[in-house]
Structures are given as C-alpha cells and as structure tokens.
Design a protein around this motif. Structure first.
Motif, mmCIF file in Angstrom:
data_model
loop_
_atom_site.group_PDB
_atom_site.id
_atom_site.type_symbol
_atom_site.label_atom_id
_atom_site.label_comp_id
_atom_site.label_asym_id
_atom_site.label_seq_id
_atom_site.Cartn_x
_atom_site.Cartn_y
_atom_site.Cartn_z
ATOM 1 N N GLN A 1 1.195 -0.988 0.104
ATOM 2 C CA GLN A 1 -0.037 0.256 -0.030
ATOM 3 C C GLN A 1 1.274 1.614 0.001
ATOM 4 O OE1 GLN A 1 -3.386 -1.309 -0.834
ATOM 5 N NE2 GLN A 1 -3.784 0.872 -0.581
ATOM 6 N N ARG A 2 1.994 0.928 -0.256
ATOM 7 C CA ARG A 2 2.523 2.680 -0.596
ATOM 8 C C ARG A 2 3.282 2.960 -2.462
ATOM 9 N NH1 ARG A 2 6.688 1.235 4.205
ATOM 10 N NH2 ARG A 2 5.131 1.635 6.261
ATOM 11 N N PRO A 3 3.362 3.785 -2.790
ATOM 12 C CA PRO A 3 3.796 3.564 -4.309
ATOM 13 C C PRO A 3 5.314 3.798 -4.342
ATOM 14 C CG PRO A 3 2.588 6.017 -3.549
ATOM 15 C CD PRO A 3 2.729 4.669 -2.124
ATOM 16 N N THR A 4 6.078 3.287 -3.577
ATOM 17 C CA THR A 4 7.221 2.719 -4.701
ATOM 18 C C THR A 4 7.131 1.656 -4.379
ATOM 19 O OG1 THR A 4 8.203 4.339 -2.869
ATOM 20 C CG2 THR A 4 9.786 3.036 -3.452
ATOM 21 N N PHE A 5 6.535 0.453 -3.308
ATOM 22 C CA PHE A 5 6.718 -0.376 -3.976
ATOM 23 C C PHE A 5 5.812 -1.062 -5.062
ATOM 24 C CE2 PHE A 5 7.964 -0.177 0.248
ATOM 25 C CZ PHE A 5 9.045 -1.178 0.424
ATOM 26 N N ALA A 6 4.908 -0.216 -4.993
ATOM 27 C CA ALA A 6 3.863 -0.004 -6.155
ATOM 28 C C ALA A 6 4.399 -0.358 -7.743
ATOM 29 C CB ALA A 6 2.570 0.832 -6.693
ATOM 30 N N LYS A 7 5.314 0.900 -7.717
ATOM 31 C CA LYS A 7 6.339 1.486 -8.819
ATOM 32 C C LYS A 7 7.135 -0.051 -9.384
ATOM 33 C CE LYS A 7 5.959 5.906 -8.891
ATOM 34 N NZ LYS A 7 6.405 7.169 -8.129
ATOM 35 N N LEU A 8 7.767 -0.148 -8.186
ATOM 36 C CA LEU A 8 9.196 -1.799 -7.847
ATOM 37 C C LEU A 8 8.990 -2.929 -8.732
ATOM 38 C CD1 LEU A 8 11.896 -2.580 -7.117
ATOM 39 C CD2 LEU A 8 11.294 -3.335 -4.826
ATOM 40 N N ALA A 9 7.495 -2.515 -8.187
ATOM 41 C CA ALA A 9 6.423 -4.533 -8.877
ATOM 42 C C ALA A 9 5.982 -4.008 -9.707
ATOM 43 C CB ALA A 9 5.052 -4.888 -7.872
ATOM 44 N N VAL A 10 6.041 -3.018 -10.374
ATOM 45 C CA VAL A 10 5.554 -3.294 -12.127
ATOM 46 C C VAL A 10 7.153 -3.565 -13.061
ATOM 47 C CG1 VAL A 10 4.720 -1.576 -13.663
ATOM 48 C CG2 VAL A 10 3.590 -2.146 -12.187
ATOM 49 N N THR A 11 8.662 -2.272 -11.984
ATOM 50 C CA THR A 11 9.174 -2.570 -12.803
ATOM 51 C C THR A 11 9.958 -4.087 -12.893
ATOM 52 O OG1 THR A 11 10.119 -0.950 -12.078
ATOM 53 C CG2 THR A 11 12.203 -1.866 -12.567
ATOM 54 N N GLU A 12 9.545 -4.996 -12.026
ATOM 55 C CA GLU A 12 9.669 -6.011 -11.775
ATOM 56 C C GLU A 12 8.991 -7.122 -12.664
ATOM 57 O OE1 GLU A 12 9.189 -7.139 -7.817
ATOM 58 O OE2 GLU A 12 11.615 -6.212 -6.919
ATOM 59 N N PHE A 13 7.691 -7.235 -12.852
ATOM 60 C CA PHE A 13 6.830 -7.381 -13.620
ATOM 61 C C PHE A 13 7.518 -7.478 -15.113
ATOM 62 C CE2 PHE A 13 3.160 -6.693 -10.701
ATOM 63 C CZ PHE A 13 3.544 -8.357 -10.796
ATOM 64 N N LYS A 14 7.733 -6.230 -15.227
ATOM 65 C CA LYS A 14 8.510 -5.765 -17.080
ATOM 66 C C LYS A 14 9.306 -6.664 -17.195
ATOM 67 C CE LYS A 14 10.383 -1.818 -19.597
ATOM 68 N NZ LYS A 14 9.891 -0.505 -19.396
ATOM 69 N N LYS A 15 10.396 -6.823 -16.367
ATOM 70 C CA LYS A 15 11.709 -7.594 -16.045
ATOM 71 C C LYS A 15 11.097 -8.888 -16.421
ATOM 72 C CE LYS A 15 15.113 -4.710 -13.639
ATOM 73 N NZ LYS A 15 15.675 -4.419 -12.205
ATOM 74 N N GLU A 16 10.826 -9.450 -16.007
ATOM 75 C CA GLU A 16 9.928 -10.994 -16.095
ATOM 76 C C GLU A 16 9.266 -11.590 -17.312
ATOM 77 O OE1 GLU A 16 8.748 -12.688 -12.116
ATOM 78 O OE2 GLU A 16 10.217 -10.966 -11.413
ATOM 79 N N ASP A 17 8.940 -10.319 -17.601
ATOM 80 C CA ASP A 17 8.000 -10.085 -18.782
ATOM 81 C C ASP A 17 6.566 -10.770 -18.279
ATOM 82 O OD1 ASP A 17 7.282 -10.207 -22.162
ATOM 83 O OD2 ASP A 17 7.589 -12.889 -22.161
ATOM 84 N N VAL A 18 5.490 -10.433 -17.746
ATOM 85 C CA VAL A 18 4.195 -10.359 -17.362
ATOM 86 C C VAL A 18 3.595 -9.423 -18.267
ATOM 87 C CG1 VAL A 18 3.295 -10.567 -15.339
ATOM 88 C CG2 VAL A 18 5.523 -11.556 -15.173
ATOM 89 N N ASN A 19 2.892 -9.720 -18.810
ATOM 90 C CA ASN A 19 1.992 -9.394 -19.416
ATOM 91 C C ASN A 19 0.789 -9.407 -19.243
ATOM 92 O OD1 ASN A 19 3.974 -8.380 -21.334
ATOM 93 N ND2 ASN A 19 3.949 -10.575 -22.569
ATOM 94 N N LEU A 20 -0.102 -10.077 -17.834
ATOM 95 C CA LEU A 20 -1.623 -9.675 -17.376
ATOM 96 C C LEU A 20 -0.908 -9.747 -16.052
ATOM 97 C CD1 LEU A 20 -4.003 -9.466 -17.853
ATOM 98 C CD2 LEU A 20 -4.142 -12.752 -17.608
#
Length: 155
Positions: free
Chosen positions: A75-94
C-alpha cells in the motif's frame, strides 16, 4: 453476486487464452496487491481467489502451465512502482490487482509505451479510471452520487 463472479471468470479465462498464444510453455500472471500492512486482508483475499480459480483448472490453460508471480505493494507507491518494474523484467503481460484504487492508479502511471500489460482489478472503483482508452479492466463500478441514486431508485 454469482453472476458477477461468473462474468469476471469468463473475462479472465478469455484473457488467459489470448495471452497463452504468445507464450511458449508457460503463462505468467502477475498479482499486485497489499499482502502486508494496511488492507492486507483484501490483498490476501484477492490472491486466494485467483489461486483457487487456477487450482480448479490445475494451473493450466490451453495445456500450458500457469505461473503466478505475486508482488506485495504494501500500500505504498514506491513498492507498487518497483513491482511494475519487476513484472516488466519478468515479461509479465497480465496483472491482476491492485486491490485499492490508489495503488491501481500508481501501477497504471508506471506503465509506458514499452510496457503496457493488461491490468484487471476486482476492487478498484475510482472515477479516475473511467472513459479512458487503456488496458485496464475493472469489475467494480465507480462510486458516485448518480450511481447511488440509480441503485436507490431500482431498490
């Protein structure tokens, strides 16, 4: 309630099928939600619901294995942004999540022209997400005076 769950399930399975054509042996599905801290009950409920739905299909769609990659936005913006960055690296599209409108907004703002996954939220309901051309699907209607008035008249 069961009708809504059924509609959501059909949409999700349709999207899973769509994404399964673009993956080799595995379908990666991201989960973004508050798994610790404030609203962690909501995050765990959403993750458990997703897991239960996939368990019923033996974690397979179109004979391809489904892998859940979960990230705690705390529930913190920093961690939400980090998660999106990690999803991008892991090629998660959904991505399923986030559980709250505030974190959903942060996740959507973290997407760019090079990374625009499909995002589905079962509980984000802000008017901020209305009438936009994006890859965001929500199952909860926005809460406004007009919607409450319509519901009141209907009831």
């Amino acid at each position: 309630m069961y009708k809504v769950v059924g509609i959501v399930s059909v949409i999700i399975l349709g999207l899973f099928s769509y994404f399964s054509f673009f993956s080799n042996n595995e379908i990666k599905i991201g989960f973004l939600g508050g798994l610790s801290g404030k609203y962690s009950n909501l995050g765990h409920s959403l993750l458990n619901g997703m897991t239960l739905a996939l368990e019923e299909e033996n974690f397979k769609i179109n004979e391809k294995k489904v892998k859940i990659i979960s990230k705690d936005d705390r529930q913190r913006p920093t961690f939400a942004k980090l998660a999106v960055t990690e999803f991008k690296k892991e090629d998660v599209n959904l991505i399923l999540g986030s559980g709250t409108s505030s974190m959903t907004k942060i996740a959507l703002e973290s997407f760019d022209e090079n990374y625009m996954p499909t995002l589905i939220s079962a509980s984000a309901s802000s008017n901020t997400f209305s009438k936009k051309d994006d890859n965001f699907f929500r199952t909860q209607i926005s809460q406004s005076e007009a919607s409450f008035e319509k519901l009141s008249k209907y009831l």
